[in-house]
Motif scaffolding. Structure first.
Motif, PDB file in Angstrom:
ATOM      1  N   LEU A  10       0.849  -1.183   0.000  1.00 33.28           N
ATOM      2  CA  LEU A  10       0.000   0.000   0.000  1.00 33.28           C
ATOM      3  C   LEU A  10       0.893   1.244   0.000  1.00 33.28           C
ATOM      4  N   PRO A  11       0.943   2.061  -1.038  1.00 33.24           N
ATOM      5  CA  PRO A  11       0.296   1.822  -2.321  1.00 33.24           C
ATOM      6  C   PRO A  11       0.993   0.716  -3.098  1.00 33.24           C
ATOM      7  N   LEU A  12       0.347   0.220  -4.155  1.00 38.34           N
ATOM      8  CA  LEU A  12       0.862  -0.917  -4.906  1.00 38.34           C
ATOM      9  C   LEU A  12       2.134  -0.530  -5.656  1.00 38.34           C
ATOM     10  N   LEU A  13       3.228  -1.253  -5.398  1.00 38.00           N
ATOM     11  CA  LEU A  13       4.491  -0.967  -6.037  1.00 38.00           C
ATOM     12  C   LEU A  13       5.165  -2.253  -6.469  1.00 38.00           C
ATOM     13  N   ALA A  14       5.756  -2.257  -7.653  1.00 41.30           N
ATOM     14  CA  ALA A  14       6.594  -3.377  -8.082  1.00 41.30           C
ATOM     15  C   ALA A  14       8.029  -2.976  -7.807  1.00 41.30           C
ATOM     16  N   VAL A  15       8.660  -3.607  -6.831  1.00 39.72           N
ATOM     17  CA  VAL A  15       9.961  -3.140  -6.392  1.00 39.72           C
ATOM     18  C   VAL A  15      11.078  -4.154  -6.522  1.00 39.72           C
ATOM     19  N   ALA A  16      10.751  -5.407  -6.869  1.00 36.72           N
ATOM     20  CA  ALA A  16      11.824  -6.381  -6.981  1.00 36.72           C
ATOM     21  C   ALA A  16      11.362  -7.572  -7.786  1.00 36.72           C
ATOM     22  N   CYS A  17      12.316  -8.396  -8.218  1.00 38.50           N
ATOM     23  CA  CYS A  17      12.010  -9.592  -8.976  1.00 38.50           C
ATOM     24  C   CYS A  17      12.918 -10.717  -8.512  1.00 38.50           C
ATOM     25  N   GLU A  18      12.353 -11.695  -7.819  1.00 41.43           N
ATOM     26  CA  GLU A  18      13.083 -12.906  -7.471  1.00 41.43           C
ATOM     27  C   GLU A  18      12.054 -13.964  -7.114  1.00 41.43           C
ATOM     28  N   LYS A  19      12.406 -15.216  -7.326  1.00 38.84           N
ATOM     29  CA  LYS A  19      11.412 -16.276  -7.176  1.00 38.84           C
ATOM     30  C   LYS A  19      11.080 -16.555  -5.722  1.00 38.84           C
ATOM     31  N   ASP A  20      12.067 -16.556  -4.843  1.00 41.62           N
ATOM     32  CA  ASP A  20      11.849 -16.932  -3.457  1.00 41.62           C
ATOM     33  C   ASP A  20      12.319 -15.834  -2.509  1.00 41.62           C
ATOM     34  N   ASN A 190      -5.421  -5.889  -3.183  1.00 43.89           N
ATOM     35  CA  ASN A 190      -4.412  -5.293  -4.063  1.00 43.89           C
ATOM     36  C   ASN A 190      -3.621  -6.362  -4.813  1.00 43.89           C
ATOM     37  N   ALA A 191      -3.387  -7.480  -4.148  1.00 41.77           N
ATOM     38  CA  ALA A 191      -2.635  -8.564  -4.774  1.00 41.77           C
ATOM     39  C   ALA A 191      -3.384  -9.142  -5.971  1.00 41.77           C
ATOM     40  N   VAL A 192      -4.714  -9.173  -5.894  1.00 39.04           N
ATOM     41  CA  VAL A 192      -5.517  -9.629  -7.039  1.00 39.04           C
ATOM     42  C   VAL A 192      -5.245  -8.728  -8.241  1.00 39.04           C
ATOM     43  N   GLY A 193      -5.287  -7.421  -8.016  1.00 41.55           N
ATOM     44  CA  GLY A 193      -5.016  -6.486  -9.100  1.00 41.55           C
ATOM     45  C   GLY A 193      -3.625  -6.643  -9.673  1.00 41.55           C
ATOM     46  N   GLN A 194      -2.641  -6.865  -8.791  1.00 41.38           N
ATOM     47  CA  GLN A 194      -1.264  -7.039  -9.254  1.00 41.38           C
ATOM     48  C   GLN A 194      -1.104  -8.313 -10.073  1.00 41.38           C
ATOM     49  N   ALA A 195      -1.781  -9.392  -9.653  1.00 47.29           N
ATOM     50  CA  ALA A 195      -1.691 -10.661 -10.381  1.00 47.29           C
ATOM     51  C   ALA A 195      -2.212 -10.499 -11.809  1.00 47.29           C
ATOM     52  N   PHE A 196      -3.315  -9.777 -11.964  1.00 40.92           N
ATOM     53  CA  PHE A 196      -3.854  -9.566 -13.307  1.00 40.92           C
ATOM     54  C   PHE A 196      -3.007  -8.565 -14.088  1.00 40.92           C
ATOM     55  N   LYS A 197      -2.421  -7.603 -13.401  1.00 46.98           N
ATOM     56  CA  LYS A 197      -1.527  -6.658 -14.073  1.00 46.98           C
ATOM     57  C   LYS A 197      -0.337  -7.384 -14.676  1.00 46.98           C
ATOM     58  N   GLN A 198       0.135  -8.423 -13.990  1.00 40.92           N
ATOM     59  CA  GLN A 198       1.246  -9.224 -14.493  1.00 40.92           C
ATOM     60  C   GLN A 198       0.806 -10.181 -15.603  1.00 40.92           C
ATOM     61  N   SER A 199      -0.495 -10.235 -15.878  1.00 39.21           N
ATOM     62  CA  SER A 199      -1.047 -11.246 -16.797  1.00 39.21           C
ATOM     63  C   SER A 199      -1.857 -10.568 -17.904  1.00 39.21           C
ATOM     64  N   GLU A 200      -1.189  -9.755 -18.705  1.00 41.96           N
ATOM     65  CA  GLU A 200      -1.880  -9.023 -19.756  1.00 41.96           C
ATOM     66  C   GLU A 200      -2.473  -9.927 -20.833  1.00 41.96           C
TER      67      GLU A 200
END
Length: 205
Positions: A10-20, A190-200
């Protein structure tokens, strides 16, 4: 097969990329992971069935989350699907006529779920129709789910009615530290929105 992972807060931010990610470092964030069957054309689907409850896993027998808080998460999924051109079938009698089914699960304790390939699922056998025996991932997905994890799975219901299994064509989970009250609920929404944002690619033609 493509995999995406972002943190959502909150607010929704994409701040990193790693699997675990290290969950102890997420603080107020949820890590959102998505995966899908790249051979599927999501534009060919038109209708979907989304139950009015969320499966709660962790015990010997599954329970169902159905209060107004659960409905906020379900409504968030419905909004995303409708905005992408899909039509929700709301009558349980019509679920066998839907092109896709969306299953939501909430994990309330650490649980090793799947190690790729066939997975019978948490839901009752035959839930989507009289012939289905379970569902499977046509791609490898291996995860240990921790407390406070929302799992979203989209299954293809258009296949051969004689098949005993149905494929999961899209998968997402959101997990992280658990908080009480409306704050934690907002993280899940918010996570629901992010999941769909990642799934165009999820979009009706």
């Amino acid at each position: 097969m493509k995999k995406l992972l972002f943190y959502v807060c909150l607010p929704l931010l994409a701040v990193a990329c790693e699997k675990d990610p290290d969950m102890s470092e997420l603080d107020a964030d949820l890590a959102v992971y998505t995966d899908y069957d790249s051979s599927v054309d999501f534009g060919t689907y038109k209708t979907y069935f989304l139950p009015d409850s969320i499966l709660e896993t962790g015990g010997y027998k599954a329970s169902y989350w159905k209060d107004e808080n659960a409905m906020k998460i379900i409504n968030a999924v419905e909004t995303q699907m409708n905005e992408r051109g899909y039509t929700r079938l709301t009558d349980p009698e019509d679920k066998d006529n839907a092109d896709i089914g969306i299953q939501l699960s909430y994990v309330n304790e650490t649980y090793q779920v799947v190690s790729g390939g066939y997975f019978g699922g948490w839901w009752d056998y035959g839930y989507w129709g009289p012939w289905w025996g379970g569902w499977y991932y046509p791609y490898p997905v291996t995860y240990t789910y921790d407390t406070n994890t929302l799992v979203m799975e989209m299954v293809d219901l258009t296949g051969d009615s004689e098949s005993k299994n149905i494929p999961v064509v899209w998968y997402a989970n959101a997990s992280g530290a658990q908080y009480s009250g409306i704050y934690n609920l907002q993280l899940l929404v918010n996570a629901v929105g992010q999941a769909f944002k990642q799934s165009e690619y999820i979009k009706c033609n």
